[in-house]
Write a protein that holds these residues in place. Sequence first.
Motif, short mmCIF file in Angstrom:
data_model
loop_
_atom_site.label_atom_id
_atom_site.label_comp_id
_atom_site.label_asym_id
_atom_site.label_seq_id
_atom_site.Cartn_x
_atom_site.Cartn_y
_atom_site.Cartn_z
N ALA A 37 61.72 -4.72 -15.45
CA ALA A 37 60.62 -5.72 -15.36
C ALA A 37 60.66 -6.34 -14.00
O ALA A 37 59.64 -6.76 -13.34
CB ALA A 37 60.25 -6.63 -16.38
N VAL A 38 61.85 -6.93 -13.67
CA VAL A 38 61.99 -7.68 -12.53
C VAL A 38 63.01 -6.98 -11.54
O VAL A 38 63.97 -6.39 -12.19
CB VAL A 38 62.32 -9.04 -12.73
CG1 VAL A 38 61.33 -9.67 -13.67
CG2 VAL A 38 63.72 -9.08 -13.46
N PRO A 39 63.00 -7.23 -10.27
CA PRO A 39 63.91 -6.68 -9.36
C PRO A 39 65.55 -7.51 -9.62
O PRO A 39 66.48 -6.76 -9.37
CB PRO A 39 63.37 -6.76 -8.10
CG PRO A 39 62.46 -7.90 -8.17
CD PRO A 39 61.94 -7.78 -9.61
N ASN A 40 65.36 -8.44 -9.77
CA ASN A 40 66.76 -9.29 -9.97
C ASN A 40 66.51 -10.18 -11.30
O ASN A 40 66.20 -11.31 -11.56
CB ASN A 40 66.82 -10.40 -8.92
CG ASN A 40 66.75 -9.73 -7.50
OD1 ASN A 40 67.49 -8.91 -7.22
ND2 ASN A 40 65.73 -10.12 -6.70
N PRO A 41 66.87 -9.32 -12.51
CA PRO A 41 66.99 -10.08 -13.79
C PRO A 41 67.82 -11.17 -14.07
O PRO A 41 69.08 -11.55 -13.31
CB PRO A 41 67.78 -8.90 -14.66
CG PRO A 41 67.37 -7.62 -13.92
CD PRO A 41 67.61 -7.98 -12.57
N VAL A 50 51.05 8.19 -6.61
CA VAL A 50 51.63 6.93 -6.29
C VAL A 50 52.42 6.41 -7.61
O VAL A 50 52.03 6.75 -8.64
CB VAL A 50 50.96 5.96 -5.79
CG1 VAL A 50 51.70 4.62 -5.78
CG2 VAL A 50 50.08 6.09 -4.53
N THR A 51 53.53 5.99 -7.56
CA THR A 51 54.58 5.73 -8.46
C THR A 51 54.78 3.99 -8.67
O THR A 51 54.32 3.39 -7.35
CB THR A 51 55.91 6.45 -8.66
OG1 THR A 51 56.68 5.76 -7.50
CG2 THR A 51 55.66 7.87 -8.84
N MET A 104 57.02 -1.16 -6.01
CA MET A 104 57.81 -2.32 -6.19
C MET A 104 58.86 -2.33 -5.05
O MET A 104 59.36 -3.24 -4.38
CB MET A 104 58.70 -1.89 -7.34
CG MET A 104 58.07 -2.48 -8.77
SD MET A 104 58.19 -4.29 -8.58
CE MET A 104 59.80 -4.76 -8.73
N GLU A 105 59.25 -0.98 -4.33
CA GLU A 105 60.16 -0.94 -3.13
C GLU A 105 59.39 -1.77 -2.00
O GLU A 105 60.01 -2.57 -1.34
CB GLU A 105 60.23 0.54 -2.78
CG GLU A 105 61.15 0.59 -1.47
CD GLU A 105 62.36 -0.06 -1.37
OE1 GLU A 105 62.93 -0.31 -0.55
OE2 GLU A 105 62.96 -0.11 -2.60
N THR A 106 57.89 -1.50 -1.91
CA THR A 106 57.08 -2.19 -0.75
C THR A 106 57.37 -3.88 -1.07
O THR A 106 57.62 -4.46 0.04
CB THR A 106 55.63 -2.00 -0.91
OG1 THR A 106 55.63 -0.37 -0.46
CG2 THR A 106 54.95 -2.63 0.32
N ILE A 107 57.16 -4.38 -2.00
CA ILE A 107 57.23 -5.61 -2.37
C ILE A 107 58.78 -6.09 -2.45
O ILE A 107 58.89 -7.33 -1.82
CB ILE A 107 56.77 -5.98 -3.87
CG1 ILE A 107 55.26 -5.50 -3.95
CG2 ILE A 107 56.82 -7.41 -4.24
CD1 ILE A 107 54.25 -6.24 -2.86
N ILE A 156 51.67 -6.51 -11.06
CA ILE A 156 52.87 -7.04 -10.24
C ILE A 156 52.30 -8.52 -10.04
O ILE A 156 51.21 -8.97 -9.48
CB ILE A 156 52.94 -6.35 -8.75
CG1 ILE A 156 53.25 -4.93 -8.84
CG2 ILE A 156 53.99 -7.33 -8.12
CD1 ILE A 156 53.87 -4.35 -7.50
N HIS A 157 53.43 -9.11 -10.45
CA HIS A 157 53.27 -10.68 -10.48
C HIS A 157 54.33 -11.26 -9.31
O HIS A 157 55.44 -10.82 -9.09
CB HIS A 157 53.72 -11.50 -11.90
CG HIS A 157 53.68 -12.72 -11.94
ND1 HIS A 157 54.99 -13.34 -11.52
CD2 HIS A 157 53.00 -13.69 -12.27
CE1 HIS A 157 55.18 -14.71 -11.71
NE2 HIS A 157 53.93 -15.06 -12.09
#
Length: 635
Positions: free
Chosen positions: A100-104, A235-236, A241-244, A276-277
């Motif tokens: 859910a998040v890039p850095n849990p 688009v996936t 997520m990679e862009t953000i 996306i939050h």
Amino acid sequence: DPTKRINVFPIADGDTGANMKVCLKLPTRNLLLDPDDNILAVASNMAADVLLNGQGNSGTILSHFFVSLAEEIRALAKDQLSIDEFASCLVNTGDKMSGAVPNPVEGTLLSVSRDACLKLKEAGHFETLHDFLQAWHAHAQKELRKTPDQLIVDGVKVLEKAGVVDSGAAGFVYCVEGMWLAAQGKLPEATDVNLFKTVKMSADEDASMPNVDHTVTDSKYQFCTEAVVLLKDGVTKDQVMETIHQCTNSNCSCPLGDSVACVGAPAKEGGDMVKIHIHTNNPQEFFDKLQPFSRDPVFKKEKVEDMFVMREQMHGDTIVDLSDAKFSIMGMCEMTLPPLEKSQDLFTLPVFMVPSSTQEPIDIRFSTDAETTAVLNQQRHKSTAIRYTTASSNPMQMKIELLSALAKGKPVLVLIFSKDKRVSVFGQNVLKAIAMLEPEQQAMIKVLCHGWGFYEAAFLMEAMKFAKEGKTIDEAYEACDDFASRTFGFVNFVSSQTVQKLLAWRPGLFPSGFQVKDGGFTAFGIPAMVREGDSIIPVEARAGKLMNVLGSGDSLEASFDMEVKRLKDSLKPGQKLGQVLVQCVGRPDYGHNFIQKLKGAGVEIVGNPIVYNAGFMAVAMSSWGEMTFLYRIIG
């Protein structure tokens, strides 16, 4: 809501409980209204609804949980599941939570939901639903108790220091507990559709909350921002997520934000969607980075909330104490005042919104910010937009409110914007309600007609200032009347969408031949000047000035620049702007941007401008992204 009181991470804005409730309220209501024995259908519908309705960091992560659960249920491809099969789906869902998040972060909703589900694997077989839910609840509680020791920010155990467990994790445990209690038959009302309405914390609940240190965390980012995007074919979620991630990771010299959370699911209208939050100081840059992935020019949903205002509203001194005032105040208080200017000694006259879909009046005094945001987003899309109209309360309803105010034994200052029924029956109904009172009660009421439409917040706050200072009702009346007559000013930035509606509805409001470009913004207002003598606009003529065209720009930014220059050039040497209120429709960041432009141009502003999201009234009167700037000329 206890989760609001113990909310300290990532910022103590007190929105955890509300966000989790919003995430589940409408989806649960939809399941009850349209029940289905097929768990595949139930899981898919729930996943789409929670993704759309979940908001904030906690709501987005909670929606990720239900979306992941739906994916696991779909993978089994069965209409019905055994208890053990459902438990295995939860175990696999636990494995997916870190996505859910890039850095849990440990010690949060994410880690507690993950580990509580993974622990189910150790139990093996479950004989009954009760046994399964009891075990899941026990695991969840055990993980929750670990959070004060697990959550570490800059070397500090912030939950332990604040004396609380993680609020989002606590909310998740409440969800599991609710399932467990319902399975035991202890929540018979849980299947009542009417249960899923807005509720408020009672005084008893508030008093029972622990003494929590809400200063253990802070945020360098002001706006809680999110978007639901219907993705273009091919688009996936990972691409988005990679862009953000590229503009938020620790290697960025100037990160766009933090607290990034993301969840994706199939959309009910076909294809895929992603939510996306982020916490950021530049919501527009965030939205611009998402736009290339969207199949539509307008996102499925946008949300921008000012976390600093929310924190102050939750934990600051937000209630204005008028208990010692010499008079009470009545008007469109709850509908127009900023969230930090509320008091139990203010009385709000009812106004209703009537949706064309149901024709059932909505008392907008009791609408929430989340409901307003949801409806404003619906109005941005032709497929979901409906017509809303306003309706005044009748004289008897107003009489009841007047009697409530008079019960305090003090005179009542009542604010209205017109006595002309051609403008609105609201003022006429107030006068009829007063006429229904006893003569001695009528003598205690003083009516101020300011004439400036729904811009009443400026005059309510002026009256409140005099009430707090212990001034008389006559002194407050004279001050408000002088403010409305001489020094009040406004600029209303209106989108081409709204202007076109107004042109079709009331073409006489505009100059002959007036046109507006698609995508442009028109500024309506009055000249920035101190009005004296013949320049004072009579009360009955002010309604006709509400649509006075100041100018138009091809974009909101262009209109901002135009009006900043006009305001600066209009002010005489020594004159300043004060008592600034900025009412925004969904985008408080626009309001802060305009204030910064004014200051950058050298326009001096006295005091702290108050920027806030407009209430439910905006659904009928405005469109997303519009803004009204209210001010007083000083000097």
